[in-house]
Design an enzyme around this catalytic site. Structure first.
Site, PDB file in Angstrom:
ATOM      1  CE  LYS A  11      -4.582   0.634   0.248  1.00 43.51           C
ATOM      2  NZ  LYS A  11      -5.523  -0.089  -0.622  1.00 43.51           N
ATOM      3  CB  THR A  59      -3.188  -3.343  -0.773  1.00 45.52           C
ATOM      4  OG1 THR A  59      -4.473  -3.056  -1.330  1.00 45.52           O
ATOM      5  CG2 THR A  59      -2.359  -4.152  -1.758  1.00 45.52           C
ATOM      6  CG  ASP A  60      -8.625  -2.292   3.323  1.00 46.61           C
ATOM      7  OD1 ASP A  60      -8.668  -1.058   3.116  1.00 46.61           O
ATOM      8  OD2 ASP A  60      -9.260  -2.848   4.245  1.00 46.61           O
ATOM      9  CG  PHE A 161      29.847  27.794 -13.316  1.00 47.95           C
ATOM     10  CD1 PHE A 161      30.487  26.739 -12.685  1.00 47.95           C
ATOM     11  CD2 PHE A 161      29.343  27.579 -14.591  1.00 47.95           C
ATOM     12  CE1 PHE A 161      30.623  25.509 -13.295  1.00 47.95           C
ATOM     13  CE2 PHE A 161      29.470  26.351 -15.216  1.00 47.95           C
ATOM     14  CZ  PHE A 161      30.116  25.319 -14.562  1.00 47.95           C
ATOM     15  NE  ARG A 178      26.570  30.120 -10.318  1.00 48.10           N
ATOM     16  CZ  ARG A 178      26.512  28.883 -10.822  1.00 48.10           C
ATOM     17  NH1 ARG A 178      26.040  28.696 -12.049  1.00 48.10           N
ATOM     18  NH2 ARG A 178      26.930  27.846 -10.121  1.00 48.10           N
ATOM     19  CB  VAL A 245      26.043  23.029  -7.991  1.00 45.76           C
ATOM     20  CG1 VAL A 245      25.172  22.025  -7.249  1.00 45.76           C
ATOM     21  CG2 VAL A 245      25.248  24.289  -8.313  1.00 45.76           C
ATOM     22  CD  GLN A 246      29.266  20.569 -10.753  1.00 49.99           C
ATOM     23  OE1 GLN A 246      29.094  21.720 -10.364  1.00 49.99           O
ATOM     24  NE2 GLN A 246      29.018  20.185 -11.992  1.00 49.99           N
ATOM     25  CG  ASN A 272      22.500  25.699 -11.186  1.00 50.32           C
ATOM     26  OD1 ASN A 272      21.915  26.602 -10.596  1.00 50.32           O
ATOM     27  ND2 ASN A 272      23.701  25.844 -11.709  1.00 50.32           N
ATOM     28  CG  HIS A 274      19.720  27.588 -15.027  1.00 44.02           C
ATOM     29  ND1 HIS A 274      20.996  27.522 -14.523  1.00 44.02           N
ATOM     30  CD2 HIS A 274      19.495  26.410 -15.664  1.00 44.02           C
ATOM     31  CE1 HIS A 274      21.538  26.353 -14.848  1.00 44.02           C
ATOM     32  NE2 HIS A 274      20.646  25.658 -15.533  1.00 44.02           N
TER      33      HIS A 274
END
Length: 314
Positions: A11, A59-60, A161, A178, A245-246, A272, A274
């Site tokens: 579920k 599943t109930d 960057f 930036r 970012v890396q 990222n 933009h």
């Protein structure tokens, strides 16, 4: 000829909100809103291959189990509740060989009224979620992963960057200033050897999981790790003059590993988002990083997993 290679069922999207009351003052309360998924593996092949429903746990029933166990047992932190559910299905149904539990905790936070946090009033903190995934197997092996997802952050400067590889397809201009924005998606895998057995997690009284602080408060290993990972992520995002970012996500993951000894690996998946500087030269005006266009797509997507270097003894 065909053969059933693998199967699982259960579920998904089982939702509840639980109110936890202070036993000394029931007006002081905490809430947890959660979305739970439980998927079962085991001796269910004939239900697929022979249309024999006899082994199927409806599943109930799985849904009812999640909700009733949420009522009668401790659900804070979600790792504890995941371990409890993982054990429950293995113990109750002999033909279940493995249980996969996924829990999403939606963020509700108390807010200030007259200079202090109100006892039982909350605000929804955006789309941020705390997550946990656990797999428990009948042979005693288990896997557990925690994380943070959909925490949207932005800083209007302090990001660069430049110095990247360029070719005849490159149009991006290098920059030393930036906007940087992303949706934090961080997960950390626990070293189960350091946690001990799954019963250790399911038992909130376990000294390996719960430690008593100097003021008598319960300091939970999982809560501490979550709070640490969240703080490290936000602090480095804000304070670091990011070169990419890396680089930033690697520094975040490394710091979490340094501070949380029971964590084995940390992974980030950061889009990222933009924001492009608009050009007003057509009007004879400059744009000193003031007006940007939020681009809905496409976006960069950077992923990494950072593990412990045993030589460095993090």
């Amino acid at each position: 000829m065909s053969v059933l290679a693998a199967s699982t069922y259960g579920k998904d999207n089982v939702k509840f909100l639980k109110v936890k009351k202070d036993p000394l003052n029931p007006k002081i309360q905490e809430v947890m809103e959660a979305t739970v998924c439980v998927l079962l593996e085991g001796n269910f092949d004939v239900s697929f291959t022979k249309a024999d429903n006899s082994p199927i746990i409806p599943t109930d029933t799985v849904k009812n189990t999640i909700l009733f166990e949420a009522k009668k047992t401790e659900i804070f932190p979600i790792e504890r509740f995941a371990a409890h559910l993982g054990q429950h299905f293995i113990r109750k149904y002999a033909h279940v060989s493995a249980v996969n539990v996924s829990i999403i905790q939606h963020r509700w936070s108390k807010y200030n009224v007259n200079g202090q946090l109100h006892d039982h009033s909350f605000i929804k903190d955006g789309d941020e979620k705390r997550i946990c995934k656990l797999r428990n197997e009948r042979n005693g092996n288990y896997f557990i992963e925690s994380g943070l997802k959909d925490l949207t952050v932005l800083k209007s400067t302090g990001s660069m960057f430049y110095g990247y590889h360029q070719c005849d397809y490159t149009t991006l201009e290098p920059t030393t200033d930036r906007i940087l924005s992303t949706d934090i998606d961080a997960t950390w895998k626990w070293d189960t050897k350091k946690l001990g057995s799954i019963s250790n997690i399911a038992n909130v009284a376990s000294t390996n999981i719960i430690n008593t602080g100097t003021n008598g408060e319960r300091n939970n290993l999982f809560d501490n790790a979550f709070n640490t990972a969240r703080k490290v992520t936000l602090d480095i995002f804000a304070l670091e003059n990011s070169e990419s970012v890396q680089a930033s996500m690697y520094n975040m993951a490394s710091k979490i590993l340094e501070l949380c000894k029971e964590i084995k690996t940390v992974s980030y998946a950061l889009p990222n988002k933009h924001y492009f500087l608009l050009d007003f030269k057509w009007k004879g005006e400059s744009n000193d990083n003031e007006i940007f266009y939020p681009s809905p797509h496409p976006n960069g997507l950077i992923k990494c997993t950072v593990a412990r270097d045993n030589r460095a003894k993090l």
